[in-house]
Scaffold this motif. Sequence first.
Motif, PDB file in Angstrom:
ATOM      1  N   VAL A  69       0.847  -1.201   0.000  1.00 46.45           N
ATOM      2  CA  VAL A  69       0.000   0.000   0.000  1.00 46.45           C
ATOM      3  C   VAL A  69       0.882   1.250   0.000  1.00 46.45           C
ATOM      4  O   VAL A  69       0.635   2.200  -0.759  1.00 46.45           O
ATOM      5  CB  VAL A  69      -0.954   0.004   1.221  1.00 46.45           C
ATOM      6  N   MET A  70       1.911   1.246   0.826  1.00 44.78           N
ATOM      7  CA  MET A  70       2.809   2.411   0.905  1.00 44.78           C
ATOM      8  C   MET A  70       3.489   2.675  -0.433  1.00 44.78           C
ATOM      9  O   MET A  70       3.588   3.828  -0.867  1.00 44.78           O
ATOM     10  CB  MET A  70       3.871   2.207   1.988  1.00 44.78           C
ATOM     11  N   LYS A  71       3.944   1.632  -1.106  1.00 46.52           N
ATOM     12  CA  LYS A  71       4.689   1.803  -2.361  1.00 46.52           C
ATOM     13  C   LYS A  71       3.792   2.328  -3.482  1.00 46.52           C
ATOM     14  O   LYS A  71       4.280   2.903  -4.441  1.00 46.52           O
ATOM     15  CB  LYS A  71       5.355   0.487  -2.785  1.00 46.52           C
ATOM     16  N   LYS A  72       2.474   2.130  -3.357  1.00 45.46           N
ATOM     17  CA  LYS A  72       1.541   2.635  -4.370  1.00 45.46           C
ATOM     18  C   LYS A  72       1.085   4.060  -4.072  1.00 45.46           C
ATOM     19  O   LYS A  72       0.410   4.673  -4.889  1.00 45.46           O
ATOM     20  CB  LYS A  72       0.316   1.717  -4.456  1.00 45.46           C
ATOM     21  N   SER A  73       1.435   4.556  -2.902  1.00 44.74           N
ATOM     22  CA  SER A  73       0.965   5.876  -2.475  1.00 44.74           C
ATOM     23  C   SER A  73       1.992   6.960  -2.805  1.00 44.74           C
ATOM     24  O   SER A  73       3.163   6.852  -2.432  1.00 44.74           O
ATOM     25  CB  SER A  73       0.725   5.863  -0.960  1.00 44.74           C
ATOM     26  N   GLN A  74       1.543   7.997  -3.468  1.00 43.77           N
ATOM     27  CA  GLN A  74       2.405   9.133  -3.797  1.00 43.77           C
ATOM     28  C   GLN A  74       3.066   9.689  -2.536  1.00 43.77           C
ATOM     29  O   GLN A  74       4.241  10.012  -2.533  1.00 43.77           O
ATOM     30  CB  GLN A  74       1.543  10.220  -4.458  1.00 43.77           C
ATOM     31  N   LYS A  75       2.299   9.774  -1.466  1.00 44.27           N
ATOM     32  CA  LYS A  75       2.787  10.407  -0.235  1.00 44.27           C
ATOM     33  C   LYS A  75       3.710   9.505   0.590  1.00 44.27           C
ATOM     34  O   LYS A  75       4.612   9.988   1.254  1.00 44.27           O
ATOM     35  CB  LYS A  75       1.580  10.834   0.609  1.00 44.27           C
ATOM     36  N   MET A  76       3.482   8.196   0.543  1.00 41.69           N
ATOM     37  CA  MET A  76       4.217   7.287   1.426  1.00 41.69           C
ATOM     38  C   MET A  76       5.327   6.498   0.746  1.00 41.69           C
ATOM     39  O   MET A  76       6.170   5.929   1.420  1.00 41.69           O
ATOM     40  CB  MET A  76       3.247   6.288   2.082  1.00 41.69           C
ATOM     41  N   ARG A  77       5.349   6.454  -0.576  1.00 36.72           N
ATOM     42  CA  ARG A  77       6.247   5.511  -1.260  1.00 36.72           C
ATOM     43  C   ARG A  77       7.735   5.765  -1.041  1.00 36.72           C
ATOM     44  O   ARG A  77       8.541   4.849  -1.167  1.00 36.72           O
ATOM     45  CB  ARG A  77       5.931   5.436  -2.741  1.00 36.72           C
ATOM     46  N   ASP A  78       8.114   6.996  -0.728  1.00 33.81           N
ATOM     47  CA  ASP A  78       9.534   7.299  -0.546  1.00 33.81           C
ATOM     48  C   ASP A  78      10.009   7.163   0.898  1.00 33.81           C
ATOM     49  O   ASP A  78      11.188   7.386   1.177  1.00 33.81           O
ATOM     50  CB  ASP A  78       9.842   8.711  -1.060  1.00 33.81           C
ATOM     51  N   ILE A  79       9.112   6.819   1.810  1.00 35.33           N
ATOM     52  CA  ILE A  79       9.512   6.614   3.209  1.00 35.33           C
ATOM     53  C   ILE A  79      10.102   5.209   3.320  1.00 35.33           C
ATOM     54  O   ILE A  79       9.430   4.224   3.019  1.00 35.33           O
ATOM     55  CB  ILE A  79       8.311   6.767   4.171  1.00 35.33           C
ATOM     56  N   PRO A  80      11.369   5.103   3.738  1.00 37.81           N
ATOM     57  CA  PRO A  80      11.954   3.763   3.853  1.00 37.81           C
ATOM     58  C   PRO A  80      11.284   2.951   4.964  1.00 37.81           C
ATOM     59  O   PRO A  80      10.878   3.508   5.985  1.00 37.81           O
ATOM     60  CB  PRO A  80      13.427   4.021   4.169  1.00 37.81           C
ATOM     61  N   VAL A  81      11.179   1.656   4.730  1.00 32.23           N
ATOM     62  CA  VAL A  81      10.571   0.738   5.695  1.00 32.23           C
ATOM     63  C   VAL A  81      11.604  -0.317   6.084  1.00 32.23           C
ATOM     64  O   VAL A  81      12.212  -0.941   5.221  1.00 32.23           O
ATOM     65  CB  VAL A  81       9.343   0.019   5.088  1.00 32.23           C
ATOM     66  N   LEU A  82      11.782  -0.482   7.395  1.00 34.18           N
ATOM     67  CA  LEU A  82      12.586  -1.598   7.895  1.00 34.18           C
ATOM     68  C   LEU A  82      11.629  -2.654   8.418  1.00 34.18           C
ATOM     69  O   LEU A  82      10.806  -2.378   9.295  1.00 34.18           O
ATOM     70  CB  LEU A  82      13.526  -1.141   9.020  1.00 34.18           C
ATOM     71  N   ALA A  83      11.704  -3.849   7.854  1.00 39.39           N
ATOM     72  CA  ALA A  83      10.885  -4.964   8.324  1.00 39.39           C
ATOM     73  C   ALA A  83      11.448  -5.437   9.658  1.00 39.39           C
ATOM     74  O   ALA A  83      12.638  -5.711   9.769  1.00 39.39           O
ATOM     75  CB  ALA A  83      10.914  -6.098   7.301  1.00 39.39           C
TER      76      ALA A  83
END
Length: 125
Positions: A69-83
């Motif tokens: 969902v984050m990667k498809k979102s213009q606003k959230m896609r550039d926020i790095p995620v650590l699993a």
Amino acid sequence: MPRKLVLIIDDDYRNIFALKAVLRAKGFGTLSAPSAQEGFDIMAENEKISVVLMDMMMPDMDGYQAIGVMKKSQKMRDIPVLAVTAQAMVGDKERCLRAGASGYVSKPVNIDELIIQIQEVTSKK
């Protein structure tokens, strides 16, 4: 003023409590959410989030779905995620990275490793 703002998304309050305590002691600002949807709401309201620590095993929407969902979102896609996950079997790290995570930390969390990964992914932003 905190160096970086970390959003912790985890359905277990004990994990949130422990991670917040350690990260604050290391000079990070922290926000938390007990579900992916609440995490999305926080990200929508706060543009200062440097990185998301995402629990991969949650009941409503798991971390794999949430990263999608984050990667498809213009606003959230550039926020790095650590699993951040208790899944530490062969192939789990690769599965998290394929899903779009920028890094992977297994539970119980090695704090030094976590800090290194946070610094690595946030320096690329």
